[in-house]
Design an enzyme around this catalytic site. Structure first.
Site, PDB file in Angstrom:
ATOM      1  N   SER A 176       0.860  -1.186   0.000  1.00  0.00           N
ATOM      2  CA  SER A 176       0.000   0.000   0.000  1.00  0.00           C
ATOM      3  C   SER A 176       0.893   1.232   0.000  1.00  0.00           C
ATOM      4  O   SER A 176       2.042   1.179   0.447  1.00  0.00           O
ATOM      5  CB  SER A 176      -0.896   0.013   1.240  1.00  0.00           C
ATOM      6  OG  SER A 176      -1.598   1.238   1.357  1.00  0.00           O
ATOM      7  N   ALA A 234      -0.321   6.386   3.637  1.00  0.00           N
ATOM      8  CA  ALA A 234       0.471   6.719   4.825  1.00  0.00           C
ATOM      9  C   ALA A 234      -0.315   6.492   6.112  1.00  0.00           C
ATOM     10  O   ALA A 234       0.245   6.057   7.131  1.00  0.00           O
ATOM     11  CB  ALA A 234       0.947   8.162   4.742  1.00  0.00           C
ATOM     12  N   ASP A 281      -6.672  -5.682   2.278  1.00  0.00           N
ATOM     13  CA  ASP A 281      -7.746  -5.296   1.362  1.00  0.00           C
ATOM     14  C   ASP A 281      -8.982  -5.119   2.233  1.00  0.00           C
ATOM     15  O   ASP A 281      -9.407  -6.051   2.922  1.00  0.00           O
ATOM     16  CB  ASP A 281      -7.977  -6.343   0.278  1.00  0.00           C
ATOM     17  CG  ASP A 281      -8.634  -5.708  -0.946  1.00  0.00           C
ATOM     18  OD1 ASP A 281      -8.060  -4.751  -1.495  1.00  0.00           O
ATOM     19  OD2 ASP A 281      -9.718  -6.160  -1.342  1.00  0.00           O
ATOM     20  N   SER A 282      -9.512  -3.928   2.217  1.00  0.00           N
ATOM     21  CA  SER A 282     -10.598  -3.629   3.141  1.00  0.00           C
ATOM     22  C   SER A 282     -11.596  -2.690   2.486  1.00  0.00           C
ATOM     23  O   SER A 282     -11.317  -2.085   1.448  1.00  0.00           O
ATOM     24  CB  SER A 282     -10.040  -2.993   4.413  1.00  0.00           C
ATOM     25  OG  SER A 282      -9.273  -1.842   4.113  1.00  0.00           O
ATOM     26  N   GLY A 324     -11.341   7.753   4.663  1.00  0.00           N
ATOM     27  CA  GLY A 324     -12.332   6.937   3.968  1.00  0.00           C
ATOM     28  C   GLY A 324     -13.749   7.206   4.464  1.00  0.00           C
ATOM     29  O   GLY A 324     -14.187   8.351   4.559  1.00  0.00           O
ATOM     30  N   TYR A 325     -14.449   6.129   4.797  1.00  0.00           N
ATOM     31  CA  TYR A 325     -15.842   6.234   5.228  1.00  0.00           C
ATOM     32  C   TYR A 325     -15.981   6.424   6.742  1.00  0.00           C
ATOM     33  O   TYR A 325     -17.096   6.358   7.268  1.00  0.00           O
ATOM     34  CB  TYR A 325     -16.609   4.973   4.805  1.00  0.00           C
ATOM     35  CG  TYR A 325     -16.650   4.756   3.305  1.00  0.00           C
ATOM     36  CD1 TYR A 325     -17.645   5.338   2.525  1.00  0.00           C
ATOM     37  CD2 TYR A 325     -15.685   3.972   2.676  1.00  0.00           C
ATOM     38  CE1 TYR A 325     -17.681   5.150   1.158  1.00  0.00           C
ATOM     39  CE2 TYR A 325     -15.704   3.774   1.302  1.00  0.00           C
ATOM     40  CZ  TYR A 325     -16.707   4.366   0.545  1.00  0.00           C
ATOM     41  OH  TYR A 325     -16.737   4.182  -0.820  1.00  0.00           O
ATOM     42  N   LYS A 344      -9.772   3.446  18.388  1.00  0.00           N
ATOM     43  CA  LYS A 344      -9.987   2.828  17.085  1.00  0.00           C
ATOM     44  C   LYS A 344      -9.086   1.610  16.920  1.00  0.00           C
ATOM     45  O   LYS A 344      -9.515   0.559  16.433  1.00  0.00           O
ATOM     46  CB  LYS A 344      -9.718   3.842  15.966  1.00  0.00           C
ATOM     47  CG  LYS A 344      -9.919   3.278  14.567  1.00  0.00           C
ATOM     48  CD  LYS A 344      -9.628   4.318  13.490  1.00  0.00           C
ATOM     49  CE  LYS A 344      -9.797   3.734  12.095  1.00  0.00           C
ATOM     50  NZ  LYS A 344      -9.484   4.707  11.029  1.00  0.00           N
TER      51      LYS A 344
END
Length: 212
Positions: free
Chosen positions: A7, A10, A68-69, A166-167, A188
């Site tokens: 990936s 960062a 992979d997410s 992201g989301y 988190k």
């Protein structure tokens, strides 16, 4: 042990470095080693994770880890799923941008906007973050280590919070009473889909690879 992370994100590197801090490994991004991103032609996280890990290992000769997410939304039949990172077309404002992080932020905003459009009026807003972590000792490793994590939540009607990426501003975690983007990094990293997968993978690496 030095491992290449398949990936160039960062923030994902920082997150995984924290999650694997107890293991005797050094994570470096493939981009820092001049490796281009792999093709991700498959429909499942595990297949794309394997493809990315093998690609990074072939290019560097190092063991590799790939994540992979994405977000899977029940009302959308599991979408955006493996297409989460590029769910929406890049906005016109992205034209001419060369800064990777700036482009990623623009893409995130477009993805979140499209998701809210698709869910307009939907009663069922159940969704989950899914992470599949894959580790290979070499590109030809016949025994890849594969770990899974799922983090259940619901999609909010509008973004909240300023953390994560992201989301994260859209997924509310009922068990914690907050959206992911409202969580401090430490919290988190205890509860996330990636944290769950990382704990599984760390255990597998300690056993199968004799690490730690």
């Amino acid at each position: 042990m030095r491992l290449v992370l398949a990936s160039n994100n960062a923030k994902k590197l920082k997150e995984l470095q924290a999650l694997f801090a107890a293991l005797p490994i050094e994570l470096v991004t493939q981009g820092s080693l001049g490796v281009t991103e792999a093709e991700e032609p498959f429909h499942t996280f595990v297949e794309n994770g394997l493809a990315k890990a093998r690609h990074a290992s072939v290019a560097t000769g190092l063991p590799a880890i790939a994540d992979d997410s994405g977000l899977c939304v029940d009302a959308l039949g599991g979408q955006p799923g493996v297409a989460s990172a590029h769910f929406a077309p890049l906005p016109e404002a992205a034209a001419g941008h060369s800064d990777r992080e700036a482009l990623r932020r623009l893409q995130d905003e477009a993805n979140n906007s499209l998701l809210l459009q698709r869910l307009a009026g939907a009663a069922d807003r159940r969704a989950r973050f899914v992470s599949t972590l894959v580790a290979v000792r070499s590109a030809a490793d016949p025994e890849p280590l594969i770990a899974f994590g799922r983090w259940e939540g619901t999609v909010l009607a509008q973004p909240v919070g300023s953390g994560g990426f992201g989301y994260d501003p859209l997924l509310h975690i009922p068990a914690l009473g907050r959206a992911v983007a409202e969580l401090p990094a430490e919290l988190k990293n205890q509860h996330s889909h990636r944290a769950l997968a990382a704990r599984q993978l760390a255990a597998l690496m300690r056993g199968a690879w004799r690490l730690g």
